[in-house]
Scaffold this motif. Sequence first.
Motif, PDB file in Angstrom:
ATOM      1  N   TRP A   1       0.774  -1.197   0.642  1.00 39.98           N
ATOM      2  CA  TRP A   1      -0.144  -0.305   0.018  1.00 39.98           C
ATOM      3  C   TRP A   1       1.455   1.485   0.037  1.00 39.98           C
ATOM      4  N   TYR A   2       0.323   2.552  -1.125  1.00 43.59           N
ATOM      5  CA  TYR A   2       1.298   3.189  -1.128  1.00 43.59           C
ATOM      6  C   TYR A   2       0.660   4.402  -0.607  1.00 43.59           C
ATOM      7  N   ARG A   3       1.180   5.872   0.017  1.00 42.43           N
ATOM      8  CA  ARG A   3       0.332   6.191   0.894  1.00 42.43           C
ATOM      9  C   ARG A   3      -0.235   7.734  -0.973  1.00 42.43           C
TER      10      ARG A   3
ATOM     11  N   LEU B   1       3.948   7.846  -5.191  1.00 45.31           N
ATOM     12  CA  LEU B   1       4.989   6.951  -4.989  1.00 45.31           C
ATOM     13  C   LEU B   1       4.603   5.127  -5.942  1.00 45.31           C
ATOM     14  N   ARG B   2       3.483   4.868  -5.976  1.00 43.29           N
ATOM     15  CA  ARG B   2       3.215   3.212  -6.691  1.00 43.29           C
ATOM     16  C   ARG B   2       3.425   3.506  -8.151  1.00 43.29           C
TER      17      ARG B   2
ATOM     18  N   SER C   1       7.563   3.412  -7.920  1.00 45.62           N
ATOM     19  CA  SER C   1       7.216   1.600  -7.895  1.00 45.62           C
ATOM     20  C   SER C   1       7.713   0.726  -8.856  1.00 45.62           C
TER      21      SER C   1
ATOM     22  N   ALA D   1      13.423   2.914   0.816  1.00 50.35           N
ATOM     23  CA  ALA D   1      11.943   3.079   0.746  1.00 50.35           C
ATOM     24  C   ALA D   1      11.653   3.398   2.553  1.00 50.35           C
TER      25      ALA D   1
ATOM     26  N   TRP E   1       8.664   2.830   5.920  1.00 49.93           N
ATOM     27  CA  TRP E   1       7.187   2.341   5.708  1.00 49.93           C
ATOM     28  C   TRP E   1       6.727   3.132   7.428  1.00 49.93           C
TER      29      TRP E   1
ATOM     30  N   VAL F   1       3.581   2.144   2.645  1.00 47.43           N
ATOM     31  CA  VAL F   1       4.738   2.831   2.165  1.00 47.43           C
ATOM     32  C   VAL F   1       4.032   4.561   2.231  1.00 47.43           C
ATOM     33  N   SER F   2       5.258   5.045   2.525  1.00 47.19           N
ATOM     34  CA  SER F   2       5.166   6.710   2.305  1.00 47.19           C
ATOM     35  C   SER F   2       6.217   8.038   1.837  1.00 47.19           C
TER      36      SER F   2
END
Length: 381
Positions: free
Chosen positions: A25-27, A31-32, A35, A63, A65, A70-71
Motif C-alpha cells: 500500500w502506498y501513501r 509513490l506507486r 515503484s 523506502a 513505511w 509505503v510513505s
Amino acid sequence: MRRILYIGIALLGLGLTAQAQSSAWYRTQLLRELSEANQLTLNQPKRDTTLRVGRCKGFPVVAEWQAGIVSHLGIELFDPELKKLAGKELCDFAERYLLEELSTESPEELERKRFDNGVRQSGSMELVIGQKELLFSINSPQTGMYELCWDSSEGKRLYTITLPANWELISGENKIEQENNLRGVLANYPIDESLPREPKISRLEKTTTKGIWIQKRGHYMIPQMASALYYREVKSDSESRFELLIDRKHAAESLINLLSVSALAKAYTVQISQQKYGFKAEEYTINLGRLVSYCLDCGCEPYIGIEQSDEQHIVATLLMVNQQWGYNHILQVSIDRDQIGKPGGVLKAKLNAFTPTHNLETLYYDDQIKKHSTAPKFTIK
C-alpha cells in the motif's frame, strides 16, 4: 534562514529487503508509479522502518513505511537522523525528486516536468549521491523559494536544487489526495493539552471592556484577519493574574481563543462540511481540539476575522496560514452563543483545505463575502 549540516553519510546500516510482494500500500499515487517504473515490489516489514529496496540506474533506492504503508521512496541521500535535523519534508522531497528524474526516460518529458514544477538545478547530482563528508544546507529566503545545496568539505558547490514553497510538490500528494487523506489524519490526531504561558502584563493591551485584555500576535495581510488571545484579569490582594477568556458574555473573543488554543478547543466538537475538488463535499464531526492541534503542529498560524456577531450567533473566518509550505486551511466557523463555555459545545465549519496562498481570493472570498452582507469588506490580493 540558512541551515547547514554535515551529511557524513553513515546511513545507520540500512539493509536490503528480501523477496517482495506486489500488494504494498502506498501513501500516494506518485509513490506507486515510481515503484512500478523501477520494478520495485515491496514486502511490508514487521515494524515501520526505512530500508534499501533496490537500485535505479545504479543508485540505491530507499523506502520508508509508516503504519504499514509505503510513505516515501527516493534515491538515498540522508540517514533518518540527519533528516530530523535538517527537515524531513525537504530531505524526502530531494530524494524522491531525484528518483523521479532518474525514472524519466524522455528528455522532453523531463524538461516539461521541470518547467511545470518550477524546479531548477545546477551542478551534478552524481557528485553527491553516496558521497561522504559533504556539507548540506537549506536556504529559505523570503521569496517563496527553497534552495537545497550540497558542498564539498572544502566548500566547493557540487549540486543545488531550487524549488517553490509548494506543498503539493514537496509532499508528493496531489490536491485530491491531500483532501481525501485529511479526515483520516484528523480522526485520531493527538490533542496538545498545554496552555500558553501566562503573558506578562507588558505584552497585553487593555480592551474597551473592563477587565478584558488582549495579546496581539499580528495580522495576515489586512488588519481584519488578526491573530490574538483574550484574557480576563483576575485580581487578588497581592497581584493580578490573567486567564484565557471563555464565556458567553464575550462570545466573539471566546471563539477566537477556542480557534487558537487546542487545550480550550478539546471540550468542543465541530461539524465539518469539507469542500473538495470537483465541487464535492464531505460531512464529518470531530473534536475541535484535534483540528486545532493538527493545524498548529503542521506550522499553521491562526488568523481570525469576525463576520457576524449578534445575540444568537457568532460567525467567523479562520485562516490557518502555513507560510513555510505556501498553503492555507480556510474555515467559515459558526457557533450559537449558548454553546460558548458549555461542556460538549458544538460548532459548525465549512472547510477548504490545502488552499494555495495565491488562490485565496478566487477560491474563497469572492464567493463567501458576497453571501454575508455583514462580513467585513476586504479582499486578499
